[in-house]
Structures are given as structure tokens and as C-alpha cells.
Design an enzyme around this catalytic site. Sequence first.
Site, short mmCIF file in Angstrom:
data_model
loop_
_atom_site.label_atom_id
_atom_site.label_comp_id
_atom_site.label_asym_id
_atom_site.label_seq_id
_atom_site.Cartn_x
_atom_site.Cartn_y
_atom_site.Cartn_z
N CYS A 30 5.01 63.24 22.93
CA CYS A 30 5.11 63.73 21.56
C CYS A 30 4.09 64.86 21.31
CB CYS A 30 4.99 62.57 20.57
SG CYS A 30 5.53 63.00 18.89
N HIS A 38 9.39 59.19 22.28
CA HIS A 38 8.43 58.12 22.57
C HIS A 38 9.06 57.14 23.55
CE1 HIS A 38 5.34 59.04 19.56
NE2 HIS A 38 6.35 59.57 18.88
N GLU A 65 7.76 54.63 24.88
CA GLU A 65 7.31 53.26 24.56
C GLU A 65 8.11 52.65 23.42
OE1 GLU A 65 4.91 55.74 21.65
OE2 GLU A 65 5.82 56.04 23.63
#
Length: 193
Positions: free
Chosen positions: A77, A175, A177
Amino acid sequence: MKIAIIDYGAGNIQSIKFAVQRLGFEAVLSSNAEEIQNADKVIFPGVGEAGSAMRMLRSTGLDKLIPDLKQPVLGICLGMQLMCKSSEEGNTTGLGIFDAEVKKFNADLKVPQIGWNTITELRGKLFENVSAEEYVYLVHSFYVPECSDEIARTNYGVDYSTALNRDNFYGVQFHPEKSSKTGEQILKNFLNL
């Protein structure tokens, strides 16, 4: 394997650490130059504003350290955006790793782009076992226009580079994650580089 997540006060580091743990690895959160240099893999996260994030990097000397790293480095990001030459956000000079200038989305688009979007034009080891048109999770108001370092693309009113690679440096606008199985696979591919 030693995995360092660069800790410079720019959000989302705990969720990345937990994502790495779910893959069976341990990661340290660190702003220590020696610890980062000695890691096998480095993750450079970021949530926040480009100008203040770059000031934090400069105040700790990490702005000089990161571009000199020789192991695989993954910017996530804002981390990816800071690895570019510059950003319109705060008229910020970046680390200059990727030959790209970060732009603000057009005023007629709803920003930030928040939510799920597809990735296409996938290239390279970061996307092994990932299909084109998979969905990933994004939250951003600025983007990297299509460029020579592009290894994946997304469309949000405009086609833009959603992943970059140059030498040992990788960057993803999304992202991993927070991107379910797709993000987990991409993170696993990075750790296996």
C-alpha cells in the site's frame, strides 16, 4: 528464515505480522538498521499520508537503508507508493526504487477506493498459483499509473499498476494480509522467493 517488518509508525503492521504467522513464520517488527539488513525477507508496510511517512523514514535514516537492501523487499500500500519517485500526496519525494510517480484519483471517482477489486495482467513469481481476475482488498486515494515495472493491473476508473517489481523490490497496492486466500498465496510466494 528471518523476516523483518519495517516499523516506522505507519499503521497495519500487526495484521501483517499475524498473516505471516498464519503461514507458519515468525516476523519481527523493527526500525533497527542492522536487524533489517540481516533479515532474509523485508516487508515495508504503510497506511497513512505520504509526506509524514517520508519524514518518519528520514528521521530514522530508513530512507537511505531501504533502497540499498539486497534481499527481497515487499512494499504494501503506502509502502509501495513510497518506493516510487514521487507522490502527488503532499508533493512528496519518494525513495526512487520504482520509476513511477504516484497520482491522485480523478475527482469524479469516489475516493478512497475501499473494498474488493480484481487484479489482471499478472506476471512473475509473486503471482504463482494466482489466477487473473482474483479479488484483492484495497484502500487508497492515490495510484501508480501503468509503468514499466508493472506486474499486475487493476481498473478503478483508470487502468493502474497494482503491483510492481524491479530487481529484488516488489510492491503491491492491495493488502495481501486482508485479501483472503489470494493474499495469503501472494504473501507465501514472496516468502518463498
